[in-house]
Enzyme design. Structure first.
Site, PDB file in Angstrom:
ATOM      1  N   GLN A  20      -4.530  -2.131   9.282  1.00  0.00           N
ATOM      2  CA  GLN A  20      -4.390  -3.419   8.587  1.00  0.00           C
ATOM      3  C   GLN A  20      -5.104  -4.532   9.373  1.00  0.00           C
ATOM      4  OE1 GLN A  20      -3.100  -3.984   5.472  1.00  0.00           O
ATOM      5  NE2 GLN A  20      -3.893  -6.057   5.760  1.00  0.00           N
TER       6      GLN A  20
ATOM      7  N   ASP B 126     -10.635   3.204   3.667  1.00  0.00           N
ATOM      8  CA  ASP B 126     -10.681   1.760   3.446  1.00  0.00           C
ATOM      9  C   ASP B 126     -12.115   1.242   3.631  1.00  0.00           C
ATOM     10  OD1 ASP B 126      -9.242  -0.539   2.754  1.00  0.00           O
ATOM     11  OD2 ASP B 126      -8.929  -1.128   4.840  1.00  0.00           O
TER      12      ASP B 126
ATOM     13  N   LYS C 186       0.842  -1.206   0.000  1.00  0.00           N
ATOM     14  CA  LYS C 186       0.000   0.000   0.000  1.00  0.00           C
ATOM     15  C   LYS C 186       0.877   1.256   0.000  1.00  0.00           C
ATOM     16  CE  LYS C 186      -3.713  -2.727   1.885  1.00  0.00           C
ATOM     17  NZ  LYS C 186      -4.436  -3.301   3.016  1.00  0.00           N
TER      18      LYS C 186
END
Ligand code: NAP
Length: 281
Positions: free
Chosen positions: A99, A122, A55
């Site tokens: 994450q 996200d 990322k």
């Protein structure tokens, strides 16, 4: 006729070219400021560390900055929440990625929901999920949003199709089903307690494999001319769906790798650029 290949790698590259230009323009306008994605990695799981690195690399490719926050696996939920709170109020941060998965002693849902809506690039908060489901503005959850973008790129209209989503996780199956509903598909969600999975899949005009088991969904369950989307990725380069026998008889399919995977990171950075553009405007 061979099926249409839904090439996520290609669509992600096209989008990156556009994002690179947008970041350059933003830098010109703002005296060199760029959107910034904060990535939070808790613990030292090697797969998670690799995803976070991928990322950060994607940010670099489009000229955008990222801020890596690495926290010990022993961190307590409250301390993680405080870290997220600091990022929420930091005006130099435009997107926050936590994450998944975090170590099991941490309340991951509480941590996701601590992320401010305007930095939830996200698409993991309950608030963002609820707004998206109601058709209100919110960043979509990256993997299913990436799948929707891929289907849109290839002009596959979902209206009236029967979509069968296999999997109901908060980051994939559930938001996927709601996005397809928003796109006017008729949606069935299957999970580990579903009876006679095969009979549901046999009715599908569009199948999404989001199970996490290699080639669990068999090719002979899938009808001719269906659209096949495989979110899985396992050693040996196979997904959750047995794809090879389908290539000659379905309408479209995502390859593994190179289908859904590249679209996930691409959606994350695209949504961070959007957030940066609106914050720095
Ligand atoms: P997950 O959290 O483990 O969820 C798996 C889902 O599959 C659950 O809802 C589970 O049902 C369901 N399931 C398990 N066994 C089943 C069975 N026998 N029949 C029907 N459903 C069954 O996994 P996830 O995070 O959603 O990920 C799913 C897949 O997508 C994995 O292969 C993962 O690697 C991949 N993935 C890819 C990306 C990407 O960027 N490419 C991102 C995320 C995930 P219950 O809810 O009843 O347990």
């Amino acid at each position: 006729m061979p099926a249409l290949l839904l090439d996520g790698k290609y669509v992600a590259q096209l989008t990156e070219a556009n994002l690179t230009e947008r970041v350059a323009k933003l830098k010109e306008r703002t005296g060199d400021r760029t959107p910034v994605l904060a990535t939070i990695l808790v613990g030292d799981d090697p797969a998670s560390a690799t995803y976070v690195k991928m990322k950060a690399n994607a940010c670099k490719r489009i000229g955008m900055e990222s801020l890596a926050i690495e926290l010990p696996s022993t961190i307590k939920t409250n301390d993680l929440l405080r870290e997220i709170e600091q990022l929420n109020i930091n005006p130099d941060v435009h997107g926050i990625l936590l994450q998944h998965p975090v170590p099991s002693h941490i309340d991951e849902r509480a941590a996701f929901d601590m992320i401010a809506l305007d930095k939830d690039v996200d698409g993991v908060t309950c608030l963002g999920f609820g707004r998206m489901s109601m058709g209100e503005p919110a960043y979509g959850c990256a993997t299913p949003q990436g799948i929707m973008r891929l289907l849109e790129h290839y002009k596959l209209d979902l209206a009236g199709l029967h979509a069968v989503v296999v999997g109901r996780s908060p980051i994939l199956g559930k938001p996927m089903a709601m996005m397809m509903l928003q796109a006017n598909a008729t949606v069935t969600i299957c999970h580990s307690r579903t009876r006679d999975l095969e009979s549901h899949i046999r009715q599908a005009d569009l199948v999404v494999g989001a199970v996490g088991r290699p080639e669990f969904i068999r090719a002979d369950w899938i009808k001719d001319d269906a659209i096949v989307v495989d979110a899985g990725y396992h050693p040996g380069g196979v997904g959750d769906i047995e794809i090879a026998p389908l290539i000659e008889r379905v309408k479209a399919y995502t390859p593994v790798p190179g289908g859904v995977g590249p679209m996930t990171i691409n959606t994350l950075i695209m949504q961070t650029v959007e957030s940066g553009e609106s914050a720095l405007a």
